[in-house]
Design a protein around this motif. Structure first.
Motif, PDB file in Angstrom:
ATOM      1  N   LYS A  51     -16.177   2.454  -5.908  1.00  0.00           N
ATOM      2  CA  LYS A  51     -15.440   1.811  -4.815  1.00  0.00           C
ATOM      3  C   LYS A  51     -14.188   1.118  -5.348  1.00  0.00           C
ATOM      4  CE  LYS A  51     -18.284   2.860  -1.502  1.00  0.00           C
ATOM      5  NZ  LYS A  51     -17.907   3.782  -0.437  1.00  0.00           N
ATOM      6  N   GLN A  52     -14.307   0.502  -6.512  1.00  0.00           N
ATOM      7  CA  GLN A  52     -13.165  -0.165  -7.141  1.00  0.00           C
ATOM      8  C   GLN A  52     -12.063   0.864  -7.439  1.00  0.00           C
ATOM      9  OE1 GLN A  52     -13.951  -1.561 -11.101  1.00  0.00           O
ATOM     10  NE2 GLN A  52     -12.301  -3.050 -11.040  1.00  0.00           N
ATOM     11  N   THR A  53     -12.445   2.008  -7.939  1.00  0.00           N
ATOM     12  CA  THR A  53     -11.482   3.068  -8.243  1.00  0.00           C
ATOM     13  C   THR A  53     -10.819   3.584  -6.969  1.00  0.00           C
ATOM     14  OG1 THR A  53     -12.714   3.701 -10.218  1.00  0.00           O
ATOM     15  CG2 THR A  53     -11.209   5.345  -9.297  1.00  0.00           C
ATOM     16  N   LEU A  54     -11.612   3.821  -5.924  1.00  0.00           N
ATOM     17  CA  LEU A  54     -11.059   4.305  -4.658  1.00  0.00           C
ATOM     18  C   LEU A  54     -10.091   3.284  -4.063  1.00  0.00           C
ATOM     19  CD1 LEU A  54     -10.875   6.402  -2.434  1.00  0.00           C
ATOM     20  CD2 LEU A  54     -12.984   5.464  -1.474  1.00  0.00           C
ATOM     21  N   LEU A  55     -10.445   2.012  -4.143  1.00  0.00           N
ATOM     22  CA  LEU A  55      -9.557   0.967  -3.638  1.00  0.00           C
ATOM     23  C   LEU A  55      -8.249   0.946  -4.426  1.00  0.00           C
ATOM     24  CD1 LEU A  55      -8.997  -1.380  -1.760  1.00  0.00           C
ATOM     25  CD2 LEU A  55     -10.326  -2.854  -3.295  1.00  0.00           C
ATOM     26  N   THR A  56      -8.330   1.090  -5.720  1.00  0.00           N
ATOM     27  CA  THR A  56      -7.135   1.118  -6.562  1.00  0.00           C
ATOM     28  C   THR A  56      -6.241   2.301  -6.198  1.00  0.00           C
ATOM     29  OG1 THR A  56      -8.344   0.027  -8.348  1.00  0.00           O
ATOM     30  CG2 THR A  56      -6.309   1.155  -8.952  1.00  0.00           C
ATOM     31  N   VAL A  57      -6.834   3.441  -5.913  1.00  0.00           N
ATOM     32  CA  VAL A  57      -6.061   4.622  -5.497  1.00  0.00           C
ATOM     33  C   VAL A  57      -5.329   4.338  -4.185  1.00  0.00           C
ATOM     34  CG1 VAL A  57      -6.280   7.008  -4.660  1.00  0.00           C
ATOM     35  CG2 VAL A  57      -7.474   6.298  -6.744  1.00  0.00           C
ATOM     36  N   GLN A  58      -6.013   3.707  -3.234  1.00  0.00           N
ATOM     37  CA  GLN A  58      -5.369   3.390  -1.947  1.00  0.00           C
ATOM     38  C   GLN A  58      -4.197   2.430  -2.157  1.00  0.00           C
ATOM     39  OE1 GLN A  58      -6.281   5.168   0.770  1.00  0.00           O
ATOM     40  NE2 GLN A  58      -7.650   6.084  -0.732  1.00  0.00           N
ATOM     41  N   ILE A  59      -4.410   1.422  -2.967  1.00  0.00           N
ATOM     42  CA  ILE A  59      -3.366   0.428  -3.240  1.00  0.00           C
ATOM     43  C   ILE A  59      -2.164   1.095  -3.900  1.00  0.00           C
ATOM     44  CG2 ILE A  59      -2.801  -1.622  -4.615  1.00  0.00           C
ATOM     45  CD1 ILE A  59      -5.794  -2.457  -4.177  1.00  0.00           C
ATOM     46  N   THR A  60      -2.426   1.988  -4.836  1.00  0.00           N
ATOM     47  CA  THR A  60      -1.338   2.722  -5.495  1.00  0.00           C
ATOM     48  C   THR A  60      -0.541   3.524  -4.476  1.00  0.00           C
ATOM     49  OG1 THR A  60      -2.621   2.833  -7.540  1.00  0.00           O
ATOM     50  CG2 THR A  60      -0.801   4.396  -7.312  1.00  0.00           C
ATOM     51  N   GLY A  61      -1.228   4.126  -3.530  1.00  0.00           N
ATOM     52  CA  GLY A  61      -0.558   4.873  -2.464  1.00  0.00           C
ATOM     53  C   GLY A  61       0.342   3.984  -1.627  1.00  0.00           C
ATOM     54  N   TRP A  62      -0.110   2.764  -1.347  1.00  0.00           N
ATOM     55  CA  TRP A  62       0.734   1.840  -0.575  1.00  0.00           C
ATOM     56  C   TRP A  62       2.010   1.527  -1.342  1.00  0.00           C
ATOM     57  CZ3 TRP A  62      -3.657  -2.226   0.378  1.00  0.00           C
ATOM     58  CH2 TRP A  62      -4.633  -1.673   1.207  1.00  0.00           C
ATOM     59  N   LEU A  63       1.885   1.396  -2.656  1.00  0.00           N
ATOM     60  CA  LEU A  63       3.060   1.079  -3.462  1.00  0.00           C
ATOM     61  C   LEU A  63       4.016   2.257  -3.570  1.00  0.00           C
ATOM     62  CD1 LEU A  63       1.392  -0.963  -6.333  1.00  0.00           C
ATOM     63  CD2 LEU A  63       3.003  -1.829  -4.618  1.00  0.00           C
ATOM     64  N   THR A  64       3.475   3.448  -3.703  1.00  0.00           N
ATOM     65  CA  THR A  64       4.338   4.612  -3.887  1.00  0.00           C
ATOM     66  C   THR A  64       4.849   5.192  -2.578  1.00  0.00           C
ATOM     67  OG1 THR A  64       2.425   6.101  -3.994  1.00  0.00           O
ATOM     68  CG2 THR A  64       3.297   5.259  -6.087  1.00  0.00           C
ATOM     69  N   ASP A  65       4.015   5.172  -1.532  1.00  0.00           N
ATOM     70  CA  ASP A  65       4.371   5.813  -0.264  1.00  0.00           C
ATOM     71  C   ASP A  65       4.713   4.832   0.851  1.00  0.00           C
ATOM     72  OD1 ASP A  65       3.720   8.196  -1.558  1.00  0.00           O
ATOM     73  OD2 ASP A  65       1.663   8.154  -0.819  1.00  0.00           O
ATOM     74  N   GLY A  66       4.406   3.562   0.644  1.00  0.00           N
ATOM     75  CA  GLY A  66       4.592   2.575   1.698  1.00  0.00           C
ATOM     76  C   GLY A  66       3.452   2.647   2.694  1.00  0.00           C
ATOM     77  N   ILE A  67       3.537   1.824   3.713  1.00  0.00           N
ATOM     78  CA  ILE A  67       2.521   1.777   4.767  1.00  0.00           C
ATOM     79  C   ILE A  67       3.218   2.031   6.088  1.00  0.00           C
ATOM     80  CG2 ILE A  67       0.835   0.337   5.965  1.00  0.00           C
ATOM     81  CD1 ILE A  67       0.539  -1.270   3.357  1.00  0.00           C
ATOM     82  N   GLN A  68       2.687   2.992   6.820  1.00  0.00           N
ATOM     83  CA  GLN A  68       3.245   3.300   8.139  1.00  0.00           C
ATOM     84  C   GLN A  68       2.097   3.427   9.127  1.00  0.00           C
ATOM     85  OE1 GLN A  68       5.563   6.839   7.702  1.00  0.00           O
ATOM     86  NE2 GLN A  68       7.200   5.796   6.617  1.00  0.00           N
ATOM     87  N   PHE A  69       2.332   2.949  10.330  1.00  0.00           N
ATOM     88  CA  PHE A  69       1.313   2.995  11.369  1.00  0.00           C
ATOM     89  C   PHE A  69       1.794   3.854  12.517  1.00  0.00           C
ATOM     90  CE2 PHE A  69       1.029  -1.358   9.537  1.00  0.00           C
ATOM     91  CZ  PHE A  69      -0.191  -1.212   8.917  1.00  0.00           C
ATOM     92  N   ASP A  70       0.850   4.592  13.132  1.00  0.00           N
ATOM     93  CA  ASP A  70       1.159   5.228  14.403  1.00  0.00           C
ATOM     94  C   ASP A  70       1.383   4.098  15.395  1.00  0.00           C
ATOM     95  OD1 ASP A  70       0.761   7.711  13.302  1.00  0.00           O
ATOM     96  OD2 ASP A  70      -1.222   8.015  14.180  1.00  0.00           O
ATOM     97  N   LEU A  71       2.359   4.229  16.245  1.00  0.00           N
ATOM     98  CA  LEU A  71       2.738   3.114  17.110  1.00  0.00           C
ATOM     99  C   LEU A  71       1.713   2.795  18.192  1.00  0.00           C
ATOM    100  CD1 LEU A  71       6.577   3.608  17.393  1.00  0.00           C
ATOM    101  CD2 LEU A  71       5.281   2.074  15.908  1.00  0.00           C
ATOM    102  N   ASP A  72       0.858   3.754  18.568  1.00  0.00           N
ATOM    103  CA  ASP A  72      -0.166   3.501  19.566  1.00  0.00           C
ATOM    104  C   ASP A  72      -1.163   2.486  19.017  1.00  0.00           C
ATOM    105  OD1 ASP A  72      -1.734   3.845  21.927  1.00  0.00           O
ATOM    106  OD2 ASP A  72      -3.054   5.167  20.778  1.00  0.00           O
ATOM    107  N   SER A  73      -1.258   1.332  19.619  1.00  0.00           N
ATOM    108  CA  SER A  73      -2.172   0.246  19.210  1.00  0.00           C
ATOM    109  C   SER A  73      -1.839  -0.337  17.843  1.00  0.00           C
ATOM    110  CB  SER A  73      -3.636   0.717  19.210  1.00  0.00           C
ATOM    111  OG  SER A  73      -4.002   1.203  20.466  1.00  0.00           O
ATOM    112  N   ALA A  74      -0.642  -0.119  17.360  1.00  0.00           N
ATOM    113  CA  ALA A  74      -0.276  -0.618  16.030  1.00  0.00           C
ATOM    114  C   ALA A  74      -0.342  -2.134  15.968  1.00  0.00           C
ATOM    115  CB  ALA A  74       1.115  -0.127  15.642  1.00  0.00           C
ATOM    116  N   GLY A  75       0.041  -2.810  17.033  1.00  0.00           N
ATOM    117  CA  GLY A  75       0.007  -4.275  17.042  1.00  0.00           C
ATOM    118  C   GLY A  75      -1.389  -4.811  16.807  1.00  0.00           C
ATOM    119  N   GLN A  76      -2.360  -4.244  17.482  1.00  0.00           N
ATOM    120  CA  GLN A  76      -3.747  -4.675  17.318  1.00  0.00           C
ATOM    121  C   GLN A  76      -4.256  -4.332  15.916  1.00  0.00           C
ATOM    122  OE1 GLN A  76      -6.470  -3.144  20.271  1.00  0.00           O
ATOM    123  NE2 GLN A  76      -8.188  -4.304  19.467  1.00  0.00           N
ATOM    124  N   ALA A  77      -3.853  -3.178  15.404  1.00  0.00           N
ATOM    125  CA  ALA A  77      -4.259  -2.784  14.054  1.00  0.00           C
ATOM    126  C   ALA A  77      -3.703  -3.761  13.028  1.00  0.00           C
ATOM    127  CB  ALA A  77      -3.785  -1.363  13.748  1.00  0.00           C
TER     128      ALA A  77
END
Length: 139
Positions: A51-77
């Motif tokens: 789980k620690q490794t998977l979390l690290t992979v996700q975090i790395t993706g946020w740093l390299t690709d950024g974070i984008q949300f679909d606009l539908d319900s994005a505010g609540q998300a």
């Protein structure tokens, strides 16, 4: 700092830092559990490492690709992400033991994966689960 519907670099970095706090606590707790070399590995040792490794992979993706949300319900998300981040910060200040709770770690990883997909309903669902588990754990 809370993140917005279209997170800035600064907001993304804050989410990364908050999430890395969980990665660090998992590592610290697992290392402490086996530090003297005479104790057997905790039952969930390899699950938590995965789980620690998977979390690290996700975090790395946020740093390299950024974070984008679909606009539908994005505010609540985004609200759910902000609530989850605050719950994590509060819980880690109260106890490091949440980093050894497979359900809590798994739910946080699920939230990180949902954030990476940008799908609001998945983020809301995963965030609500995480907040609920942390609330039960620290009550």
């Amino acid at each position: 700092m809370a993140i917005s519907v279209q997170p800035s670099v600064e907001e993304t970095n804050k989410l990364v830092a908050d999430s890395m706090a969980m990665v660090t606590q998992i590592s610290n707790q697992l290392s402490a559990a086996v530090s003297d070399g005479t104790k057997p590995l905790p039952d969930d040792y390899w699950t938590l490492r995965a789980k620690q490794t998977l979390l690290t992979v996700q975090i790395t993706g946020w740093l390299t690709d950024g974070i984008q949300f679909d606009l539908d319900s994005a505010g609540q998300a985004v609200d759910t992400i902000n609530e989850s981040t605050q719950a994590l910060e509060n819980a880690l200040q109260m106890t490091n033991k949440i980093a050894m709770d497979v359900q809590i770690v798994s739910s946080f990883v699920d939230l990180a994966v949902a954030v990476s997909t940008g799908q609001p309903q998945g983020i809301i669902s995963a965030g609500e689960t995480f907040i609920s588990l942390v609330g039960k754990s620290t009550a």
